[in-house]
Design a protein around this motif. Structure first.
Motif, PDB file in Angstrom:
ATOM      1  N   GLU A   1     -43.727 -73.061  -8.869  1.00  0.00           N
ATOM      2  CA  GLU A   1     -44.293 -73.395 -10.174  1.00  0.00           C
ATOM      3  C   GLU A   1     -45.792 -73.140 -10.158  1.00  0.00           C
ATOM      4  O   GLU A   1     -46.460 -73.374  -9.153  1.00  0.00           O
TER       5      GLU A   1
ATOM      6  N   ILE B   1     -49.805 -82.479  -0.007  1.00  0.00           N
ATOM      7  CA  ILE B   1     -50.773 -82.045  -1.021  1.00  0.00           C
ATOM      8  C   ILE B   1     -52.014 -81.580  -0.264  1.00  0.00           C
ATOM      9  O   ILE B   1     -52.757 -82.386   0.306  1.00  0.00           O
TER      10      ILE B   1
ATOM     11  N   LEU C   1     -42.403 -84.239  -5.587  1.00  0.00           N
ATOM     12  CA  LEU C   1     -42.399 -82.889  -5.003  1.00  0.00           C
ATOM     13  C   LEU C   1     -41.183 -82.658  -4.108  1.00  0.00           C
ATOM     14  O   LEU C   1     -40.883 -81.499  -3.769  1.00  0.00           O
TER      15      LEU C   1
ATOM     16  N   ILE D   1     -47.054 -75.111  -6.784  1.00  0.00           N
ATOM     17  CA  ILE D   1     -46.065 -75.756  -5.922  1.00  0.00           C
ATOM     18  C   ILE D   1     -45.381 -74.672  -5.091  1.00  0.00           C
ATOM     19  O   ILE D   1     -44.817 -73.712  -5.633  1.00  0.00           O
TER      20      ILE D   1
ATOM     21  N   TYR E   1     -48.474 -86.456  -9.130  1.00  0.00           N
ATOM     22  CA  TYR E   1     -47.675 -85.689  -8.162  1.00  0.00           C
ATOM     23  C   TYR E   1     -47.664 -86.453  -6.834  1.00  0.00           C
ATOM     24  O   TYR E   1     -48.708 -86.926  -6.368  1.00  0.00           O
TER      25      TYR E   1
ATOM     26  N   SER F   1     -47.651 -76.427 -17.282  1.00  0.00           N
ATOM     27  CA  SER F   1     -46.806 -75.506 -16.528  1.00  0.00           C
ATOM     28  C   SER F   1     -46.732 -74.168 -17.259  1.00  0.00           C
ATOM     29  O   SER F   1     -46.353 -74.104 -18.429  1.00  0.00           O
TER      30      SER F   1
ATOM     31  N   ARG G   1     -41.747 -80.472  -1.144  1.00  0.00           N
ATOM     32  CA  ARG G   1     -42.442 -79.204  -1.389  1.00  0.00           C
ATOM     33  C   ARG G   1     -43.956 -79.429  -1.366  1.00  0.00           C
ATOM     34  O   ARG G   1     -44.420 -80.563  -1.406  1.00  0.00           O
ATOM     35  N   THR G   2     -44.736 -78.365  -1.321  1.00  0.00           N
ATOM     36  CA  THR G   2     -46.173 -78.459  -1.073  1.00  0.00           C
ATOM     37  C   THR G   2     -46.977 -78.113  -2.321  1.00  0.00           C
ATOM     38  O   THR G   2     -46.707 -77.109  -2.985  1.00  0.00           O
ATOM     39  N   LEU G   3     -47.964 -78.941  -2.616  1.00  0.00           N
ATOM     40  CA  LEU G   3     -48.871 -78.711  -3.738  1.00  0.00           C
ATOM     41  C   LEU G   3     -50.210 -78.227  -3.205  1.00  0.00           C
ATOM     42  O   LEU G   3     -50.772 -78.822  -2.274  1.00  0.00           O
TER      43      LEU G   3
END
Length: 587
Positions: free
Chosen positions: A574, A52, A94, A554, A47, A581, A97-99
């Motif tokens: 997600e 992150i 990503l 996510i 990822y 997943s 977007r944030t993990l």
């Protein structure tokens, strides 16, 4: 201010003491040898391309994360992590977007969410449409007309009404529900889970009439000037009688309800879910689901200590720190009082406005006498069982503290790590006692949104309402806490928990207890790493570190950098459990 030293986990200390010069904990590049060995050392997925957030104070944010099998294989800068890239490695961009780590649920009732999932939605705005008695009745009529569960069960369930949010400012009575149906038994459950109301058909089915006495720790409300039950049942009067009218489900039906609940948690990013105060039947259902391979999340159950019987499951294979088929029993649950919004929590000072039928000076009530509470707490601690204790009112918290203190040595209690559940009216002078005894506070700041105005104007008044779930005081003592949703009291929304823990804004837009607002980082830790610590699982969950489980979420935005006032708009895109997943938000 928060002392950051104590936040570092054992795994974090390992990272600090190891010379990963690139700031990346990797498992090492494959040595020369068999092709199969080299292939096995490659990552299954990497990822990158967005924030992150590790929840690890020693390494808060990284550029990339690699997953191999069920575990995290590496975290750090992208170049170092890509040393694990192989021909079949899935590269996940990503795209900004944030993990983050998967959310670890510190307190809720999975079994109750199963009932919520098949019941009529009686929640008020913003989670449902029921702001008046007429709307509630309309919702029930439509549910009875269309729901297959009504025919299947022979009765109608509704869940989530809230007298404090209804225009009439009261509970629905048997008369209100009889206006919906006199032939179908109807049971509607309060959003707190501590009250219910039944129509005449349901009361008859439960055997509740003019001569039925109040049980210990519960009240059957009566029509004014008579002994005729008005349909509203408080605390044990509700708990004891629900079983009398609840039809016996097949094992398959029970598992299907559990799966519906599971899907709801996954939508909000939970990869570990608690079933607090689980009945023997709920434990049996979850074991059956685990054996059948139907659990996608880890479920940690805390059976009701008053319903243990011979305690067989506390000595069987599922009472363990490890999961079997994604299930384990973590300890036991004890309830000492009721609900503050329902005005049954046990306080040392009176309610601002007493509930209907009570005089000024009313302080709520406890569920158990001191001797029984001491006996049950000592039973848990002497058996080495972690015990979760529901205590909303400060008098109930006093009772818990006294029971833990009377149970034996501090070393023994600290080893068990007792948990105070809710602690909503936790006094400042009680917090050092929690610290001394090793009692871990799992607090409920989400109340500030749902019932903050009600607490200020009717339940507690100021200043007590300002200090609901006093996270600021806990941090000042150098302690950790967790923050929960108590589903099905509310939807199992990790985002609503995060927003309330940070902002403490009521429905009317007022801030309740500004000194107890915390940073988004602390609030996220209270839902991930600190929740894993509460469950004795922080060695393998709660932060993004090498060798921990690849439980990931996510998010649509970065909660650390977006405007705090917009945190409630975050979305879980997600949910990933052990590298697989298990939920994706529909496009």
């Amino acid at each position: 201010m928060q002392k950051r030293q104590f936040l570092v986990t054992a795994a974090s200390w390992t990272t600090l003491s190891t010379p990963w010069l690139a700031g990346c904990a990797v498992s090492g590049k494959p040595e020369s040898g068999a092709a199969s060995d080299a292939q096995a050392s490659f990552a299954d997925a990497i990822y990158f391309g967005g924030p992150i957030l590790t929840m690890n104070d020693a390494q808060p944010q990284v550029q990339a994360l690699a997953v191999r099998g069920t575990q995290i294989a590496a975290v750090g800068d992208r170049q170092a992590v890509e040393a694990l890239r192989g021909p079949d490695t899935r590269m996940v961009d990503l795209q900004g977007r944030t993990l983050i780590p998967g959310f670890v649920d510190p307190h809720s009732h999975l079994g109750g969410v199963g009932l919520q999932a098949i019941a009529a939605n009686l929640l008020p705005p913003p989670d449902g449409p029921n702001a008046s008695m007429a709307k509630l009745q309309q919702t029930l009529r439509e549910y009875i007309r269309t729901s297959p569960e009504v025919k299947q069960l022979g009765l109608a369930f509704g869940f989530g009404y809230d007298d404090s949010q209804l225009k009439e400012q009261r509970h629905p009575t048997r008369d209100d529900l009889d206006a919906v149906s006199r032939t179908v038994p109807i049971v509607v459950i309060h959003q707190s889970g501590h009250f219910a109301s039944m129509n005449s058909a349901a009361l008859e089915k439960a055997g509740i009439g003019v001569d039925t006495p109040n049980p210990e720790g519960g009240v059957i409300r009566r029509k004014p000037g008579s002994k005729q039950p008005d349909g509203v049942l408080e605390e044990n009067a509700f708990f004891f009688n629900l079983g009398k009218i609840m039809p016996r489900l097949t094992e398959e039906q029970s598992i299907e309800w559990l799966e519906k609940a599971q899907e709801l948690y996954l939508q909000y990013g939970y990869t570990t879910v608690q079933d607090g105060r689980a009945s023997p039947g709920a434990v049996a259902t979850t074991i059956a689901a685990a054996k059948a391979g139907r659990l996608k999340v880890d479920v940690v159950s805390y059976p009701d200590i008053t319903q243990l019987g011979d305690g067989a499951f506390m000595h069987g294979p599922y009472y363990s720190r490890g999961y079997s088929g994604h299930f384990r029993i973590g300890g036991v649950k004890l309830t000492l009082d009721g609900s503050p919004q329902g005005k049954t929590a046990w306080l040392t000072q009176p309610y601002l406005v007493p509930p209907k039928g009570q005089k000024r000076g009313y302080r709520g009530y406890g569920v158990l006498p001191d001797a029984k509470a001491n006996e049950l707490v000592a039973k848990a601690i002497n058996n080495g069982w972690q015990i979760l204790v529901h205590g909303n009112g400060d008098a109930a918290i006093d009772q818990m503290i006294a029971a833990v203190r009377a149970s034996g040595s501090v070393e023994k209690t600290r080893a068990v790590r007792p948990v105070l559940i809710h602690g909503q009216t936790l006094r400042r002078d009680q917090i050092p006692q929690l610290k001394e005894l090793g009692i871990f506070p799992s607090l409920f700041p989400m109340h500030t949104f749902y019932w903050g105005d009600w607490h200020r104007d009717s339940v507690l008044g100021n200043p007590r309402a300002q200090n609901i779930s006093p996270t600021g005081w806990v941090l000042q003592q150098g302690m950790r806490f967790t923050s929960h949703h108590d589903a099905p009291v509310a939807l199992p929304s990790s985002i609503r928990v995060l927003d309330a823990t940070v902002n403490r804004v009521t429905r009317s837009g007022k801030v309740l207890g500004p000194e107890h607002r915390v940073s988004p980082w602390i609030a996220l830790q209270a839902q991930t790493l600190w929740s894993a610590y509460q469950h004795f699982e922080d060695d393998r969950k709660g932060s993004l570190e090498t060798a921990k489980l690849a439980d990931l979420v996510i998010l649509s935005d970065n909660p650390l950098t977006m405007e705090r006032s917009r945190l409630a708009t975050l979305e879980v895109l997600e949910t990933i459990k052990e590298g697989r997943s298990v939920y994706q938000k529909p496009h």
